[in-house]
Design a protein around this motif. Structure first.
Motif, PDB file in Angstrom:
ATOM      1  N   UNK A 214     -12.944  50.043  43.816  1.00 44.01           N
ATOM      2  CA  UNK A 214     -13.106  48.651  43.894  1.00 44.01           C
ATOM      3  C   UNK A 214     -13.831  48.402  45.310  1.00 44.01           C
ATOM      4  N   UNK A 215     -13.567  49.344  46.336  1.00 40.41           N
ATOM      5  CA  UNK A 215     -14.048  49.396  47.602  1.00 40.41           C
ATOM      6  C   UNK A 215     -13.840  48.123  48.501  1.00 40.41           C
ATOM      7  N   UNK A 216     -12.192  48.125  48.395  1.00 37.49           N
ATOM      8  CA  UNK A 216     -11.617  47.055  49.036  1.00 37.49           C
ATOM      9  C   UNK A 216     -10.158  47.294  49.183  1.00 37.49           C
ATOM     10  N   UNK A 217      -9.573  46.764  50.425  1.00 40.61           N
ATOM     11  CA  UNK A 217      -8.033  47.217  50.658  1.00 40.61           C
ATOM     12  C   UNK A 217      -7.183  46.105  50.279  1.00 40.61           C
ATOM     13  N   UNK A 218      -6.184  46.076  49.734  1.00 42.41           N
ATOM     14  CA  UNK A 218      -5.375  45.230  49.275  1.00 42.41           C
ATOM     15  C   UNK A 218      -4.747  44.208  50.401  1.00 42.41           C
ATOM     16  N   UNK A 219      -4.527  42.865  49.986  1.00 40.13           N
ATOM     17  CA  UNK A 219      -3.926  42.049  50.695  1.00 40.13           C
ATOM     18  C   UNK A 219      -2.326  41.717  50.289  1.00 40.13           C
ATOM     19  N   UNK A 220      -1.645  41.370  51.076  1.00 39.82           N
ATOM     20  CA  UNK A 220      -0.061  41.267  50.695  1.00 39.82           C
ATOM     21  C   UNK A 220       0.011  40.249  49.481  1.00 39.82           C
ATOM     22  N   UNK A 221      -0.855  38.931  49.756  1.00 35.61           N
ATOM     23  CA  UNK A 221      -0.775  38.112  48.797  1.00 35.61           C
ATOM     24  C   UNK A 221      -1.016  38.576  47.323  1.00 35.61           C
ATOM     25  N   UNK A 222      -1.887  39.599  47.331  1.00 38.17           N
ATOM     26  CA  UNK A 222      -2.204  40.098  45.973  1.00 38.17           C
ATOM     27  C   UNK A 222      -1.038  40.937  45.260  1.00 38.17           C
ATOM     28  N   UNK A 223      -0.246  41.529  46.103  1.00 34.32           N
ATOM     29  CA  UNK A 223       0.767  42.276  45.541  1.00 34.32           C
ATOM     30  C   UNK A 223       2.085  41.205  45.258  1.00 34.32           C
ATOM     31  N   UNK A 224       1.949  40.292  46.157  1.00 35.75           N
ATOM     32  CA  UNK A 224       2.698  39.034  45.688  1.00 35.75           C
ATOM     33  C   UNK A 224       2.601  38.410  44.542  1.00 35.75           C
ATOM     34  N   UNK A 225       1.381  38.413  44.182  1.00 32.96           N
ATOM     35  CA  UNK A 225       1.051  37.910  42.865  1.00 32.96           C
ATOM     36  C   UNK A 225       1.542  38.721  41.685  1.00 32.96           C
ATOM     37  N   UNK A 226       1.567  40.021  41.831  1.00 35.87           N
ATOM     38  CA  UNK A 226       1.978  41.109  40.724  1.00 35.87           C
ATOM     39  C   UNK A 226       3.441  40.902  40.875  1.00 35.87           C
ATOM     40  N   UNK A 227       4.224  40.748  41.772  1.00 37.33           N
ATOM     41  CA  UNK A 227       5.497  40.556  41.953  1.00 37.33           C
ATOM     42  C   UNK A 227       6.059  39.400  41.174  1.00 37.33           C
ATOM     43  N   UNK A 228       5.240  38.071  41.325  1.00 38.33           N
ATOM     44  CA  UNK A 228       5.824  36.953  40.667  1.00 38.33           C
ATOM     45  C   UNK A 228       5.521  37.030  39.197  1.00 38.33           C
ATOM     46  N   UNK A 229       4.250  37.854  38.724  1.00 40.30           N
ATOM     47  CA  UNK A 229       4.050  37.954  37.444  1.00 40.30           C
ATOM     48  C   UNK A 229       5.316  38.518  36.615  1.00 40.30           C
ATOM     49  N   UNK A 230       5.592  39.892  37.277  1.00 38.37           N
ATOM     50  CA  UNK A 230       6.819  40.733  36.757  1.00 38.37           C
ATOM     51  C   UNK A 230       8.003  39.931  36.746  1.00 38.37           C
ATOM     52  N   UNK A 231       8.344  38.961  38.010  1.00 40.85           N
ATOM     53  CA  UNK A 231       9.388  38.287  37.632  1.00 40.85           C
ATOM     54  C   UNK A 231       9.553  37.209  36.778  1.00 40.85           C
ATOM     55  N   UNK A 232       8.315  36.782  36.240  1.00 38.73           N
ATOM     56  CA  UNK A 232       8.150  35.648  35.282  1.00 38.73           C
ATOM     57  C   UNK A 232       8.614  35.998  34.078  1.00 38.73           C
TER      58      UNK A 232
END
Ligand code: NDP
Length: 262
Positions: A214-232
Motif C-alpha cells: 500500500x506504499x505507506x507507513x502505519x499510524x498509531x491510531x490505525x492500530x488502535x482502531x483494530x484493537x478497539x474492533x477486536x475488543x468490541x
C-alpha cells in the motif's frame, strides 16, 4: 463501538500505539487505566483522555518487575472495581546482532518486557476477565509472523512466542467466555526506535524503504482502531487470532514466494 462503563487496562500507554489506544477507548466512553514508566508522558495521555470526557487512572509501573505488575492489577481493581479489557501493548525492540557481546542481556530484557510481563499480567487479570466475560488484545508484530528482521532476533522470538501464548490462552479461556487475540502491526510511526538512538528522520527514511504494497507507513491510531474492533462485541466470534494490520507487508512476502514457486 461504544465502550461505555467498560474498564480497560492499557500497558505502554505513555507513547505510540498504547497512548492512541487509551485515547480511542476514552473517546468511546471507557474508563481507562494507563500504564508506563514515564509519568510525564502518562499525564499527557491522561489529559487527552480527559478531553474525550474520561478521567483515566495513571499507574506508573515497570512491567518487568513482578511487584509492579501486581500493583497494576490491584490499583485498577481498587479504583474501578472490575476489569473488562486488557491490552498488553508495552514493548521494546532493541537493535542487537546475535554476534554482539550483550546478546543475552538483550534477549532477557526483550523477553521480560514483551512476553514474561504479558504472561504474569494475564495470570493476574484472568479471574476478573472471567467474571466480566471480558477479553484481551496483545500487541504483537509482523516480526512474529512471516517477516524476518535484521538484528532483531530476540524481538521476533518474543513476538512469535506472544502469538502462540495468545492462541493457547484463547483456547483455555474460551470455555469461560473470554476471548484473546493479537494485533500484528507492520511498521508504525512511533518512538520505538528512539532507544537505539535512531532519530525521527532516520526512522522515517527506514520506514519509507520498507516494502509495503500500500506504499505507506502505519499510524498509531490505525492500530488502535483494530484493537478497539477486536475488543468490541463486533468481534465476538474472533478468538485466538493474529490480526495483521501492515499495509500488505506480510502478503507481499507470501506473494513473492508463490512467484518463486512457479
Ligand atoms: P513506543 O516506544 O512509542 O511505546 C512503547 C510503550 O511501551 C511506551 O509507552 C513505554 O512506556 C512502554 N514500555 C516499554 N517498556 C516498559 C516497561 N518495562 N514497563 C512499562 N512500560 C514499558 O512504541 P510503539 O507504540 O511502537 O510500541 C507499542 C507496541 O507495538 C510494542 O509492543 C511493539 O513491539 C509493537 N509494535 C510496534 C511497531 C512499530 O513499528 N512501531 C510494529 C509492530 C509492533 P515507558 O517508556 O513510559 O515505560
Amino acid at each position: 463501538m461504544s465502550f461505555r462503563n467498560k474498564v480497560v487496562l492499557v500497558t505502554g500507554a505513555s507513547s505510540g500505539i498504547g497512548a492512541s489506544t487509551a485515547v480511542a477507548f476514552a473517546a468511546e466512553g471507557a474508563r481507562v487505566a494507563i500504564v508506563g514508566r514515564n509519568e510525564k508522558k502518562l499525564a499527557i495521555t491522561a489529559g487527552k483522555c480527559e478531553q474525550k470526557g474520561s478521567k483515566s487512572l495513571i499507574i506508573a509501573a515497570d512491567v518487568t518487575k513482578d511487584e509492579d505488575v501486581k500493583r497494576i492489577l490491584e490499583d485498577t481493581i481498587n479504583h474501578f472495581g472490575k476489569l473488562d479489557i486488557l491490552v498488553n501493548n508495552a514493548g521494546i525492540a532493541p537493535n542487537a546482532s546475535i554476534l554482539a557481546p550483550e546478546t543475552m542481556e538483550t534477549f532477557d530484557a526483550t523477553m521480560s518486557t514483551n512476553l514474561r510481563s504479558v504472561v504474569y499480567l494475564t495470570h493476574l487479570a484472568a479471574p476478573y476477565l472471567v467474571e466480566s466475560k471480558g477479553n484481551i488484545v496483545n500487541v504483537s508484530s509482523v516480526a512474529g509472523l512471516a517477516i524476518v528482521t535484521n538484528n532483531r532476533s530476540a524481538y521476533a522470538a518474543s513476538k512469535a512466542g506472544l502469538d502462540h501464548f495468545t492462541r493457547c490462552v484463547a483456547f483455555e479461556l474460551a470455555a469461560k467466555g473470554v476471548r484473546v487475540n493479537t494485533v500484528n502491526p507492520g511498521p508504525v510511526r512511533t518512538d520505538i526506535m528512539e532507544a537505539d538512538g535512531i532519530t525521527d528522520e532516520q526512522r522515517d527514511a527506514m520506514l519509507a524503504g520498507a516494502r509495503v504494497p500500500l506504499g505507506r507507513v502505519g499510524e498509531p491510531e490505525e492500530i488502535a482502531d483494530v484493537i478497539l474492533f477486536l475488543a468490541s462485541d463486533k468481534a465476538r466470534s474472533v478468538t485466538g487470532s493474529s490480526y495483521v494490520s501492515d499495509n500488505g507487508m506480510v502478503m507481499s512476502v507470501h506473494t513473492k514466494m508463490s512467484l518463486v514457486n512457479k
